[in-house]
Design a protein around this motif. Structure first.
Motif, PDB file in Angstrom:
ATOM      1  N   GLY A  65       0.810  -1.213   0.000  1.00 62.81           N
ATOM      2  CA  GLY A  65       0.000   0.000   0.000  1.00 62.81           C
ATOM      3  C   GLY A  65       0.842   1.260   0.000  1.00 62.81           C
ATOM      4  O   GLY A  65       0.383   2.318   0.443  1.00 62.81           O
ATOM      5  N   LEU A  66       2.063   1.157  -0.529  1.00 61.94           N
ATOM      6  CA  LEU A  66       2.983   2.298  -0.556  1.00 61.94           C
ATOM      7  C   LEU A  66       3.279   2.718  -1.989  1.00 61.94           C
ATOM      8  O   LEU A  66       3.069   1.949  -2.937  1.00 61.94           O
ATOM      9  CB  LEU A  66       4.313   1.932   0.131  1.00 61.94           C
ATOM     10  CG  LEU A  66       4.250   1.519   1.603  1.00 61.94           C
ATOM     11  CD1 LEU A  66       5.629   1.062   2.077  1.00 61.94           C
ATOM     12  CD2 LEU A  66       3.745   2.679   2.461  1.00 61.94           C
ATOM     13  N   ALA A  67       3.769   3.922  -2.110  1.00 60.57           N
ATOM     14  CA  ALA A  67       4.220   4.439  -3.405  1.00 60.57           C
ATOM     15  C   ALA A  67       5.580   5.089  -3.196  1.00 60.57           C
ATOM     16  O   ALA A  67       6.113   5.131  -2.083  1.00 60.57           O
ATOM     17  CB  ALA A  67       3.216   5.439  -3.977  1.00 60.57           C
ATOM     18  N   GLY A  68       6.143   5.601  -4.258  1.00 57.20           N
ATOM     19  CA  GLY A  68       7.446   6.237  -4.165  1.00 57.20           C
ATOM     20  C   GLY A  68       7.438   7.468  -3.286  1.00 57.20           C
ATOM     21  O   GLY A  68       6.473   8.232  -3.266  1.00 57.20           O
ATOM     22  N   ARG A  69       8.516   7.657  -2.540  1.00 62.98           N
ATOM     23  CA  ARG A  69       8.741   8.841  -1.700  1.00 62.98           C
ATOM     24  C   ARG A  69       7.797   8.949  -0.520  1.00 62.98           C
ATOM     25  O   ARG A  69       7.680  10.025   0.072  1.00 62.98           O
ATOM     26  CB  ARG A  69       8.659  10.136  -2.538  1.00 62.98           C
ATOM     27  CG  ARG A  69       9.655  10.192  -3.681  1.00 62.98           C
ATOM     28  CD  ARG A  69      11.078  10.144  -3.209  1.00 62.98           C
ATOM     29  NE  ARG A  69      12.016  10.009  -4.326  1.00 62.98           N
ATOM     30  CZ  ARG A  69      13.315   9.803  -4.202  1.00 62.98           C
ATOM     31  NH1 ARG A  69      13.835   9.680  -2.996  1.00 62.98           N
ATOM     32  NH2 ARG A  69      14.096   9.689  -5.254  1.00 62.98           N
ATOM     33  N   ASP A  70       7.119   7.862  -0.150  1.00 60.08           N
ATOM     34  CA  ASP A  70       6.288   7.955   1.065  1.00 60.08           C
ATOM     35  C   ASP A  70       6.709   6.944   2.124  1.00 60.08           C
ATOM     36  O   ASP A  70       5.922   6.567   2.987  1.00 60.08           O
ATOM     37  CB  ASP A  70       4.798   7.808   0.726  1.00 60.08           C
ATOM     38  CG  ASP A  70       4.433   6.422   0.177  1.00 60.08           C
ATOM     39  OD1 ASP A  70       5.353   5.608  -0.032  1.00 60.08           O
ATOM     40  OD2 ASP A  70       3.230   6.175  -0.046  1.00 60.08           O
ATOM     41  N   PHE A  71       7.981   6.512   2.071  1.00 57.61           N
ATOM     42  CA  PHE A  71       8.469   5.591   3.089  1.00 57.61           C
ATOM     43  C   PHE A  71       9.955   5.815   3.333  1.00 57.61           C
ATOM     44  O   PHE A  71      10.655   6.431   2.521  1.00 57.61           O
ATOM     45  CB  PHE A  71       8.223   4.128   2.670  1.00 57.61           C
ATOM     46  CG  PHE A  71       9.035   3.698   1.474  1.00 57.61           C
ATOM     47  CD1 PHE A  71      10.271   3.066   1.616  1.00 57.61           C
ATOM     48  CD2 PHE A  71       8.564   3.925   0.184  1.00 57.61           C
ATOM     49  CE1 PHE A  71      11.010   2.668   0.520  1.00 57.61           C
ATOM     50  CE2 PHE A  71       9.302   3.524  -0.925  1.00 57.61           C
ATOM     51  CZ  PHE A  71      10.530   2.897  -0.755  1.00 57.61           C
ATOM     52  N   ILE A  72      10.413   5.312   4.474  1.00 56.63           N
ATOM     53  CA  ILE A  72      11.832   5.351   4.839  1.00 56.63           C
ATOM     54  C   ILE A  72      12.389   3.940   4.700  1.00 56.63           C
ATOM     55  O   ILE A  72      11.793   2.974   5.187  1.00 56.63           O
ATOM     56  CB  ILE A  72      12.017   5.857   6.283  1.00 56.63           C
ATOM     57  CG1 ILE A  72      11.561   7.321   6.393  1.00 56.63           C
ATOM     58  CG2 ILE A  72      13.482   5.729   6.731  1.00 56.63           C
ATOM     59  CD1 ILE A  72      11.506   7.838   7.833  1.00 56.63           C
TER      60      ILE A  72
END
Length: 365
Positions: free
Chosen positions: A197-204
């Motif tokens: 449920g993630l996309a680019g630039r929204d996680f570490i």
């Protein structure tokens, strides 16, 4: 008007047609040599540049826009027996010989590079000046690069010194590391992220381990950091190499979390690891190949350093923060843990707040 070059034995770069760069070391070492290819191509665009590396490190250089061919040496050749190994070595030699190199740049102290210069007989060859080596070593090269053991000089610059030795002066903008994940790796990672449920630039992205565990932060502190980041609303993706030790470290971290982080433990190729890091808004790790990968794909990096030298091996060419102990004037010592005990006080003493502050500085808009 021709540019003046004070180096009397400078190589006329316009006369180079093919060049070979040899880097027979580990993954991170190979990656920090990537600017050599970019700089040489920028100053001699007509040159076809090849690389010679160990097979397991080839993905650090494949798809590099300045490289024509990546030749490899497989350390498993030794398992083929005497005849099998000789056949593999001969096939490699014939492939290199057929290329007809005008220039060979040897970036380590490995004797293979010296022998290849003797056998392939390029017009020009560069190798490191190694104290105590015989005349045979020195006479293998037309140019010897000064190779000081300077813990304050980054290895990117040390590698580029081989080009400076033949008269090529790299411009600052040319010195970036480069790693290209490739479309297949990017597609694969996009599918993993979509599943989370993630996309680019929204996680570490956090890679806690190194192949040398004396460079690692304790599991308890790393788990506390992940928990604090999650509490602030950040999604965290953890990775580890396929080795049993690294996967066990991730399992230990996850067991200490109230909410397990997203994990791709042992599931990614090197190219996929690069694609994941490229998609992250921040990378956090220790002195390791994944840290260099983060810098090479342009992701802001928080790097924890203990006994190894951050001036020599720190993140290069990206916004970064190095977190290291101010309480241990003995670092960097280069020893595998205090007293050789595999545990480094200069790392265990680092607090979670210090690392979190560094992360906040790079995450700030």
């Amino acid at each position: 008007m021709e540019n003046f070059n004070p180096l009397r034995d400078a190589v006329p770069v316009g006369e180079i047609k093919r060049a070979l760069v040899i880097k027979l070391r580990h993954h991170g070492d190979v990656l920090v040599s990537s600017p050599v290819f970019s700089v040489l191509k920028a100053h001699a665009p007509q040159v076809e540049i090849d690389a010679l590396v160990y097979a397991d490190t080839a993905e650090m250089l494949t798809f590099h826009p300045a490289i024509t061919t990546v030749h490899t040496i497989d350390r498993k050749w030794k398992q083929l027996g005497v005849v099998g190994q000789l056949q593999a070595e001969l096939a490699l030699y014939n492939s290199l010989k057929a290329r007809g190199y005008d220039l060979i740049i040897h970036l380590t102290e490995h004797w293979r590079g010296a022998w290849l210069c003797r056998l392939l007989q390029p017009r020009w060859s560069v190798g490191p000046a190694v104290g105590g080596r015989s005349k045979r070593w020195k006479r293998s090269f037309t140019h010897l690069q000064s190779f000081p053991r300077n813990a304050l000089r980054h290895m990117v610059e040390t590698n580029l010194d081989a080009l400076r030795r033949i008269g090529i002066q790299p411009a600052p903008a040319e010195r970036r590391m480069r790693l290209v994940p490739g479309a297949a790796a990017e597609t694969s990672v996009a599918a993993y992220l979509q599943g989370f449920g993630l996309a680019g630039r929204d996680f570490i992205h956090i890679h806690p381990a190194s192949r040398w565990f004396f460079k690692c932060w304790p599991v308890e502190q790393m788990a506390a950091l992940v928990g604090r980041l999650q509490a602030e609303g950040h999604a965290v993706v953890l990775t580890a190499a396929p080795s049993a030790d690294e996967k066990a470290m991730l399992t230990a971290i996850q067991s200490r979390l109230t909410q397990p982080a997203f994990s791709l433990s042992g599931q990614l190729s090197l190219k996929e690891l690069a694609a994941l890091t490229q998609a992250a808004k921040l990378f956090i790790g220790v002195d390791s190949a994944p840290m260099h990968i983060a810098a090479a794909v342009g992701t802001p990096t928080v790097a924890l350093f203990g006994p190894s030298g951050d001036k020599q091996w720190g993140p290069w060419g990206v916004p970064f923060r190095v977190v290291s102990s101010q309480q241990h004037p003995c670092r960097p010592c280069g020893i595998d843990g205090c007293g050789g005990g595999k545990v480094s006080d200069c790392l265990t003493s680092l607090g979670v707040d210090e690392v979190l502050t560094a992360a906040h500085e790079l995450l700030a808009p």
